[in-house]
Scaffold this motif. Structure first.
Motif, short mmCIF file in Angstrom:
data_model
loop_
_atom_site.label_atom_id
_atom_site.label_comp_id
_atom_site.label_asym_id
_atom_site.label_seq_id
_atom_site.Cartn_x
_atom_site.Cartn_y
_atom_site.Cartn_z
N ILE A 99 20.03 79.82 53.55
CA ILE A 99 21.04 80.93 52.81
C ILE A 99 20.91 82.11 53.60
O ILE A 99 21.94 82.81 54.00
N ALA A 100 19.67 82.53 53.79
CA ALA A 100 19.59 84.07 54.35
C ALA A 100 20.01 84.00 55.78
O ALA A 100 20.80 85.04 55.91
N VAL A 101 19.93 83.06 56.54
CA VAL A 101 20.36 83.22 57.95
C VAL A 101 21.98 82.74 58.05
O VAL A 101 22.53 83.74 58.66
N ALA A 102 22.26 82.01 57.14
CA ALA A 102 23.82 81.72 57.26
C ALA A 102 24.45 83.03 56.54
O ALA A 102 25.72 83.35 56.94
N SER A 103 23.93 83.69 55.62
CA SER A 103 24.51 84.84 54.91
C SER A 103 24.94 85.97 55.96
O SER A 103 25.57 86.84 56.15
N PRO A 133 33.41 74.03 48.34
CA PRO A 133 33.22 72.64 48.96
C PRO A 133 31.51 72.72 49.19
O PRO A 133 30.99 71.53 49.07
N ALA A 134 30.94 73.73 49.55
CA ALA A 134 29.69 73.75 49.88
C ALA A 134 28.82 73.59 48.67
O ALA A 134 27.69 72.94 48.80
N PHE A 189 27.08 76.68 55.20
CA PHE A 189 28.17 76.86 54.96
C PHE A 189 28.42 77.97 53.76
O PHE A 189 29.30 78.73 53.77
N PHE A 190 27.80 77.42 52.71
CA PHE A 190 27.80 78.32 51.41
C PHE A 190 27.37 79.76 51.89
O PHE A 190 27.81 80.81 51.68
#
Length: 433
Positions: A270-274, A309-310, A329-330
């Motif tokens: 979550i952190a990397v994607a955010s 959808p995530a 994706f989230f």
């Protein structure tokens, strides 16, 4: 020339506060991944419902304190609020290493909730004041990546506690926070003119006394757009807090892995994607708003749409690759959304009330997080965490629709309404950042 007058100083403020944001989330997140380690000494934490209550007490206190902290930040030095907030929650983190029963942890988490509530409204309004237009979404987004990194590092709490002890982990990170508070005393400065009720951008205007709290409340809550902002912020906070507090447990259950791996996997994903989402959403928003005043809203809406959808896939997938892909994706969507919350608020609320307004947003969002944290603790053994995550996606559909239909700003900054009219009532040239 004083440090705060140099051209690079606004970005230095972002850098200084980035570290505070990291410590903010790391200190609160460590508890969620060190549950098993602490439970060896404090038996009450072996119960999921009791652990949910411990995580939720922080959120309840934090949520109740946030509006008051925002109102204070609009009127006094945000520098000293930030320094004091960091010092207190770091001291609390240190003290948690001495706990030997459940009630002591509950009291300290409550105190941490009060101290951390002072930080976000003060920090975001300070950054917004230093970036009046160009670069605002990017600057605020970069600051928010500190929260994500703190969340990710907090995910390693179980590993660190396993190598040392959970007591030593709390001690050392508490000491680091207190030391950094002293660094801020010398390097962090308030934006000149903060606390005046008058909009200083209006030509020939003179500073006036600060607005009364009642007047500020009336101005903010009479704005229909603010109610919509409150709703979509609170709606996104439900899955936001669910991923912070329960995603490691969901990965542990769905993927049949130990918490030592599930914790870092969940928080890092979550952190990397955010972080990626912020780096995409911030610049896009800053450029789009130059061509279309709703550009920030559209960027935020794209992020919100990605989260829907995530969440369904996060909840229902029992495959590591699919779970990580859904988490990425989230996170990207959440980063794009998160980078634009304060900039969107700036389009509808004057700089005189922004910290207070964001305090109410933060309050409602955290209270929704507290409810979600406790409810998920109760439903984990019946409905299942996975199904709960999937249901959250449906709530965001309503928030997305309201955001696109209702929010129609006239300016990129609410204060530009004051700039457009001179003190004599004659039209003046609007200063576009």
């Amino acid at each position: 020339m004083a440090l705060q007058n140099k051209k690079f100083y606004p970005w230095l403020v972002v850098g200084l506060l980035w570290v505070v944001a990291l410590l903010n989330y790391m200190d609160r997140q460590m508890l969620s991944t060190m549950q098993a380690n602490i439970a060896l000494d404090i038996e009450a934490l072996r119960n999921a419902e009791a652990f949910g209550a411990l995580m939720a007490i922080f959120l309840w206190v934090y949520g109740i304190a946030s509006p008051f902290s925002g109102a204070v930040a609009d009127r006094i030095s945000r520098k000293w609020l930030i320094v004091g907030s960091l010092g207190v929650w770091s001291a609390v983190t240190y003290a948690m290493g001495y706990c030997n029963d459940f009630h002591q942890l509950m009291w300290l988490r409550g105190i941490m909730g009060i101290s951390e509530a002072l930080y976000i409204p003060s920090a975001l309004s300070l950054i917004a004041d230093f970036f009046t237009g160009k670069g605002r979404s990017l600057a605020i987004g970069l600051h928010m990546t500190g929260l994500y990194c703190g969340q990710a590092l907090g995910g390693f709490g179980s590993m660190v506690a396993g190598a040392w002890s959970w007591q030593s982990t709390f001690h050392w990170f508490g000491i680091i926070g207190v030391a950094y508070a002293f660094v801020l005393i010398f390097l962090l400065h308030e934006k000149p003119g903060h606390g005046n009720a008058a909009v200083n951008a209006v030509k020939s205007s003179k500073p006036k006394n600060s607005e009364s709290l009642v007047r500020s409340l009336a101005v903010v809550f009479s704005t229909a757009a603010f109610w919509v902002i409150l709703f979509f912020f609170a709606s996104s906070s439900i899955p936001g807090w669910a991923t912070k507090n329960w995603l490691p447990t969901l990965f542990q259950d769905n993927l049949n892995m130990s918490m030592e791996w599930a914790g870092p996997m969940a928080t890092l994903t979550i952190a990397v994607a955010s972080f990626i989402g912020v780096m995409i959403g911030g610049p896009i928003s800053d450029r789009w708003v130059k061509r279309n005043v709703r550009g920030r809203i559209y960027t935020s809406a794209i992020g919100l749409a990605m989260m829907i959808p995530a969440l369904v896939l996060i909840g229902l997938a029992h495959n590591a690759i699919l779970s990580v892909a859904a988490g990425l994706f989230f996170g990207i969507g959440y980063g794009m959304f998160d980078a634009n919350n304060m900039p969107i608020l700036c389009q509808f609320v004057s700089s005189r009330q922004r910290a207070m307004a964001y305090g109410f947003m933060n309050s409602l969002g955290v209270i929704m997080g507290a409810i979600t944290t406790q409810v998920l603790g109760s439903l984990a053994s019946t409905v299942g965490l996975g199904m709960c995550f999937a249901i959250m996606g449906g709530i965001l559909v309503i928030a997305l629709a309201l955001q696109l239909i209702v929010l129609r700003p006239k300016y990129d900054d609410k204060d530009q309404e004051f700039e457009a009219v001179s003190p004599e009532g004659e039209e003046a040239e609007t200063i576009t950042a």
